[in-house]
Write a protein that holds these residues in place. Structure first.
Motif, short mmCIF file in Angstrom:
data_model
loop_
_atom_site.label_atom_id
_atom_site.label_comp_id
_atom_site.label_asym_id
_atom_site.label_seq_id
_atom_site.Cartn_x
_atom_site.Cartn_y
_atom_site.Cartn_z
N LEU A 1 41.30 46.17 35.00
CA LEU A 1 42.77 46.34 34.93
C LEU A 1 43.44 46.52 36.50
O LEU A 1 44.33 46.12 36.76
N LEU A 2 42.54 47.37 37.21
CA LEU A 2 42.96 47.61 38.55
C LEU A 2 42.80 46.45 39.32
O LEU A 2 43.77 46.21 40.31
N SER A 3 41.90 45.40 39.32
CA SER A 3 41.84 44.24 40.14
C SER A 3 43.03 43.24 39.74
O SER A 3 43.68 42.78 40.66
N ALA A 4 43.51 43.34 38.42
CA ALA A 4 44.58 42.58 38.02
C ALA A 4 45.74 43.16 38.40
O ALA A 4 46.91 42.55 39.06
N GLY B 1 26.95 43.69 37.39
CA GLY B 1 27.22 42.27 37.18
C GLY B 1 28.46 41.99 36.07
O GLY B 1 29.36 41.28 36.16
N VAL B 2 28.24 42.93 35.02
CA VAL B 2 29.11 42.98 34.11
C VAL B 2 30.64 42.91 34.40
O VAL B 2 31.67 42.44 34.20
N GLY C 1 33.14 40.35 35.25
CA GLY C 1 34.45 40.61 34.40
C GLY C 1 35.70 40.66 34.93
O GLY C 1 36.82 40.47 34.56
N CYS C 2 35.84 41.29 36.34
CA CYS C 2 37.00 41.30 36.98
C CYS C 2 37.35 39.88 37.49
O CYS C 2 38.61 39.60 37.70
N VAL C 3 36.27 39.17 37.87
CA VAL C 3 36.70 37.81 38.43
C VAL C 3 37.33 36.74 37.18
O VAL C 3 37.95 36.03 37.32
N ALA C 4 36.72 37.27 36.00
CA ALA C 4 37.26 36.49 35.13
C ALA C 4 38.67 36.65 34.61
O ALA C 4 39.35 36.10 34.10
N LYS C 5 38.99 37.94 34.69
CA LYS C 5 40.34 38.65 34.34
C LYS C 5 41.06 37.83 35.43
O LYS C 5 42.28 37.37 35.03
#
Length: 388
Positions: free
Chosen positions: A47-50, A106-107, A111-115
């Motif tokens: 959420l923070l990355s987005a 890694g998750v 996961g952040c990159v995928a978001k």
């Protein structure tokens, strides 16, 4: 061309929804089923990355090519989810040569990159492509939004059900491996379908048509110089429809949703992953109903009036969910009744939530000015949604 567009959207949505359901549960299993710490960490990180990068992703969408951006976004999304799923398998001890800490890291990272990649594909296809292919017809745009959201919600029904059954009867590690496999196989199909839509002469003419005096594949800014970071936020609040958009972001200020936290919390109460997935899928049936009712409301009442009706409906039906989630309910009611109130209230509320979402989305699609900044404004909108 519509069939190709919807197939591409469905492939991307199915793989993403499987991962969304499994991610929090896999990290909960990695802790022995006793702590939500890793699940909450993943949720917070994505959420923070987005939030911090949403406007930047939107600006890249506006400046990139109509085909190149969604192709790159979907490729990055598929690869990142596959790598995150493999990392989850490492965290569960499947690969003895990799420590659990590395797997968890890694998750979270992938996961952040995928978001962010998912945000890029959403803004480029659902915001830019849908508006261009609707060719200025509000009714056609409402129908396209409804069908794409219907596909997304069907994936929310099917993907968690498949993932939950596999994780319950075969094992969490096998469920993670299935996510990696499906996302890897989905990318070629997504790319081929998008390319087919772009090659269609009628579609290509509209996708590459000038927007606000600039070619669709060129820069989205009117003045040639790039906007400063803070100007993305000023641009958002300069929009006439920003209060409606901000109201949509406030609907995310809740844990009453079938996200990682609520799913993992119900799991700690002794409810199996298969039952959680079925409850989540049942709730999305009401979301599917919204994909039919929302276009009708938009055509008859307009998106603004439709949004008002749906948001009031959501408020009313969430009341039982609040009761079921309270400590009072767990103390004075049987656990099964409290859980039923929680999941049924959240499930029925999906009708109001998705109806409101679709109405406000159409406001953003039609009334953002300049139209060439729809990705940037949409990126700020996603930032607010993820912040809340």
């Amino acid at each position: 061309w519509r069939a190709f567009l919807y197939v591409s959207h469905g492939c991307a949505a199915f793989g993403e929804r499987m991962w969304e359901f499994e991610a929090g549960i896999l990290l909960l299993v990695a802790t022995g089923g006793t702590s939500l710490r890793l699940t909450a960490s993943l949720q917070l990180a994505t959420l923070l990355s987005a939030f911090f990068l949403g406007s930047h992703v939107g600006r890249l969408v506006d400046r990139g090519g109509q085909l190149a951006v969604p192709m790159a976004s979907l490729a990055l999304q598929s690869v990142s989810i596959a790598l995150a799923a493999l990392s989850a398998m490492s965290a569960l001890g499947t690969f003895q040569s990799v420590s659990q800490d590395v797997g968890v890291a890694g998750v979270i990272i992938f996961g952040c990159v995928a978001k962010l990649a998912s945000l890029g594909s959403t803004l480029s296809v659902e915001k830019r492509w849908a508006v261009a292919l609707a060719n200025g017809n509000s009714g056609v745009l409402a129908d396209m939004n409804g069908r794409m959201r219907c596909i997304d919600l069907r994936c929310k029904i099917l993907a968690p059900s498949v993932a939950g059954v596999v994780m319950t009867w075969v094992g969490p590690a096998v469920g993670a491996g299935l996510v990696a496999l499906i996302n890897t196989l989905a990318w070629p199909v997504e790319a081929a379908c998008l390319a087919a839509v772009h090659r269609d002469p009628w579609c290509n003419a509209r996708l590459e048509a000038p927007r606000d005096g600039a070619m669709a594949s060129g820069p989205a800014v009117e003045a040639g110089a790039p906007r400063a970071r803070c100007s993305s936020w000023r641009l958002y609040f300069s929009q006439r429809i920003w209060p409606s958009a901000f109201a949509l972001s406030l609907t995310h200020l809740t844990v009453l949703s079938f996200g990682n936290i609520m799913s993992a919390n119900i799991l700690t109460l002794g409810v199996s992953a298969a039952v959680i997935s079925l409850c989540r899928s049942a709730g999305e049936i009401f979301g599917l109903l919204a994909t039919w009712l929302s276009p009708l409301a938009i055509k008859r009442k307009g998106p603004a009036s439709g949004a008002v009706l749906f948001i009031w409906f959501q408020l009313v039906v969430l009341t039982p969910a609040v009761v079921g989630a309270s400590a009072w309910a767990r103390e004075h009611m049987p656990l099964a009744v409290a859980v039923l109130l929680l999941v049924s209230g959240v499930g029925v509320a999906r009708l109001g939530l998705w109806g409101f979402d679709m109405c406000v989305t159409q406001l953003l699609q039609e009334f953002v000015r300049p139209a060439s900044a729809v990705g940037e404004v949409g990126g700020v909108q996603k930032s607010f949604e993820n912040f809340f």
